[in-house]
Every structure is written in C-alpha cells, then in structure tokens.
Design a protein around this motif. Structure first.
Motif, PDB file in Angstrom:
ATOM      1  N   VAL A  81      83.053 -50.846  73.338  1.00  0.00           N
ATOM      2  CA  VAL A  81      83.482 -49.556  73.886  1.00  0.00           C
ATOM      3  C   VAL A  81      82.270 -48.896  74.526  1.00  0.00           C
ATOM      4  O   VAL A  81      81.227 -48.765  73.905  1.00  0.00           O
ATOM      5  N   ARG A  82      82.409 -48.515  75.804  1.00  0.00           N
ATOM      6  CA  ARG A  82      81.330 -47.838  76.517  1.00  0.00           C
ATOM      7  C   ARG A  82      81.836 -46.539  77.117  1.00  0.00           C
ATOM      8  O   ARG A  82      82.910 -46.505  77.706  1.00  0.00           O
ATOM      9  N   ARG A  83      81.066 -45.502  76.958  1.00  0.00           N
ATOM     10  CA  ARG A  83      81.342 -44.235  77.647  1.00  0.00           C
ATOM     11  C   ARG A  83      80.771 -44.366  79.049  1.00  0.00           C
ATOM     12  O   ARG A  83      79.653 -44.860  79.229  1.00  0.00           O
ATOM     13  N   ILE A  84      81.550 -43.951  80.038  1.00  0.00           N
ATOM     14  CA  ILE A  84      81.079 -44.037  81.418  1.00  0.00           C
ATOM     15  C   ILE A  84      81.030 -42.650  82.031  1.00  0.00           C
ATOM     16  O   ILE A  84      81.763 -41.749  81.617  1.00  0.00           O
ATOM     17  N   GLU A  85      80.165 -42.511  82.985  1.00  0.00           N
ATOM     18  CA  GLU A  85      79.997 -41.228  83.662  1.00  0.00           C
ATOM     19  C   GLU A  85      81.096 -41.065  84.702  1.00  0.00           C
ATOM     20  O   GLU A  85      81.360 -41.975  85.488  1.00  0.00           O
ATOM     21  N   GLU A 141      88.702 -41.287  87.306  1.00  0.00           N
ATOM     22  CA  GLU A 141      88.633 -40.267  86.258  1.00  0.00           C
ATOM     23  C   GLU A 141      88.284 -40.832  84.882  1.00  0.00           C
ATOM     24  O   GLU A 141      88.101 -40.076  83.934  1.00  0.00           O
ATOM     25  N   ALA A 142      88.182 -42.159  84.773  1.00  0.00           N
ATOM     26  CA  ALA A 142      87.943 -42.792  83.472  1.00  0.00           C
ATOM     27  C   ALA A 142      86.615 -42.354  82.867  1.00  0.00           C
ATOM     28  O   ALA A 142      85.600 -42.259  83.552  1.00  0.00           O
ATOM     29  N   GLU A 143      86.663 -42.099  81.571  1.00  0.00           N
ATOM     30  CA  GLU A 143      85.469 -41.723  80.803  1.00  0.00           C
ATOM     31  C   GLU A 143      85.064 -42.817  79.825  1.00  0.00           C
ATOM     32  O   GLU A 143      83.966 -42.782  79.273  1.00  0.00           O
ATOM     33  N   THR A 144      85.972 -43.775  79.589  1.00  0.00           N
ATOM     34  CA  THR A 144      85.728 -44.830  78.606  1.00  0.00           C
ATOM     35  C   THR A 144      86.169 -46.170  79.179  1.00  0.00           C
ATOM     36  O   THR A 144      87.224 -46.281  79.790  1.00  0.00           O
ATOM     37  N   GLU A 145      85.332 -47.185  78.949  1.00  0.00           N
ATOM     38  CA  GLU A 145      85.695 -48.557  79.285  1.00  0.00           C
ATOM     39  C   GLU A 145      85.657 -49.373  78.005  1.00  0.00           C
ATOM     40  O   GLU A 145      84.669 -49.347  77.274  1.00  0.00           O
ATOM     41  N   ILE A 146      86.739 -50.082  77.728  1.00  0.00           N
ATOM     42  CA  ILE A 146      86.822 -50.956  76.569  1.00  0.00           C
ATOM     43  C   ILE A 146      86.898 -52.383  77.098  1.00  0.00           C
ATOM     44  O   ILE A 146      87.783 -52.712  77.881  1.00  0.00           O
ATOM     45  N   SER A 147      85.969 -53.208  76.669  1.00  0.00           N
ATOM     46  CA  SER A 147      85.945 -54.611  77.089  1.00  0.00           C
ATOM     47  C   SER A 147      86.446 -55.484  75.956  1.00  0.00           C
ATOM     48  O   SER A 147      86.036 -55.316  74.801  1.00  0.00           O
ATOM     49  N   PHE A 148      87.334 -56.398  76.293  1.00  0.00           N
ATOM     50  CA  PHE A 148      87.917 -57.354  75.351  1.00  0.00           C
ATOM     51  C   PHE A 148      87.440 -58.739  75.784  1.00  0.00           C
ATOM     52  O   PHE A 148      87.793 -59.195  76.875  1.00  0.00           O
TER      53      PHE A 148
END
Length: 184
Positions: free
Chosen positions: A73-77, A105-112
């Motif tokens: 899980v990464r928070r993105i700007e 508008e995304a604030e979070t990226e979740i990588s699987f």
C-alpha cells in the motif's frame, strides 16, 4: 513469474476490511484474513484462510486452505490541475473519462503481486483487487493485459479471468497449502 494488479483509490482505511472480506466471499468461498491485518501498516505477503466451493478440481472444495499474495500500500500525491500545452493556449480542456478522473484524484495505490507458487493466489489476488476497487470506487489496472476496469465490470471480469485460469490447471498440477494454523 509474477502477475501484477494495482488498484488506485481516493481513500482507504481499515473500516472497509469486514465488507471487503464479505464481498470476496460472494465468489463461492469462505475467507479469513490474517488476524490483525491493517492497510495502514502492512507490506509483504498477506495470508488468507479460504474454503473454496466452486473449484474445477472438486477434490479441493470444502477444505481449509492457506493462500495469499504480496500486498503493498502506497500513499500517492494528488497531482495539481496542470493543463496541457493545448489547453494553455486555447483555454479548453478535454473532459476526462471516469477512469482518468479517478486516477487523477487517487490518494492510494495498492499493488497485488501474485505468484504461481500456489494455485489459489491468482483467485485471491483478482477477487481481492476487484472487490476493493468496487467498494472504494477505484480503478483496477491489469498490468499484463494493459486494461483498466471500474464499477460493475470489475466483478464480471475478475470472475471470468479466474475461472478461465483455473480450468487450464490439470488435476495433478494444482499447488495448494492446507491450513494448519496462523503463524507469527
């Protein structure tokens, strides 16, 4: 070999976990996530205890199995409203598609990150990513296929992809791990 999916969301918190697991369970299985799991501090392998009811290899139905995938899980700007050269000169901006707007508008990226070490990782990775994107009104990106999905198409596509994959596995080629107990 790894199969990678990513989900971009406006926000994410742990209150979604019970509903997330409930939605995954609608894919004909019972699901439990590792006790104490939190989106806020997890990075690495995320284990699940599952009981599958619709596996093409019927000998694997109705037994407790352990599976999972790598989750980061990464928070993105959030990017500012920058215009293109065209919009700066002519003052008109092309309307964004629904997916483009959500990605911007995304604030979070979740990588699987899904490996082939366990035959149910693909199932859990796809169903987990699709239901999370649906519940949080996000966008799922399948990096191998180069497609982006949102809304109701997420669930339909995930189900089709998983069933297609599982039907290709020969009866004696299934790699599974029986659930013994939670470790750690």
């Amino acid at each position: 070999m790894s199969y990678d999916l990513s989900v971009h969301l406006k926000g994410l918190n742990d209150s979604i976990i019970p509903e997330w697991l409930s939605q995954i369970g609608k894919f004909n299985m019972d699901v439990e996530v590792y006790p104490g799991f939190s989106f806020n501090n997890h990075s690495g392998f995320l284990p699940f205890k599952v009981v599958i009811y619709d596996c093409p290899n019927r000998s694997l139905n109705n037994i407790e199995l352990m599976t999972g995938f790598e989750l980061v899980v990464r928070r993105i700007e959030v990017k500012g409203k920058k215009g293109t050269f065209f919009t700066k000169i002519f003052g008109k901006q092309q309307p964004l598609s629904s997916i483009e707007k959500k990605l911007r508008e995304a604030e979070t990226e979740i990588s699987f990150y899904i490996s082939a070490q366990d035959s149910f990782e693909f199932r859990m990775g796809w169903y987990s990513a699709a239901t999370l994107a649906l519940l949080c009104d996000g966008v799922l990106t399948d990096l191998q296929e180069g497609i982006q999905l949102e809304g109701s198409q997420l669930i339909r596509h995930a189900h089709e992809v998983v069933l297609k994959d599982e039907r290709l596995i020969n009866k004696h080629d299934w790699r599974v791990h029986e659930f013994k107990e939670w470790l750690g």
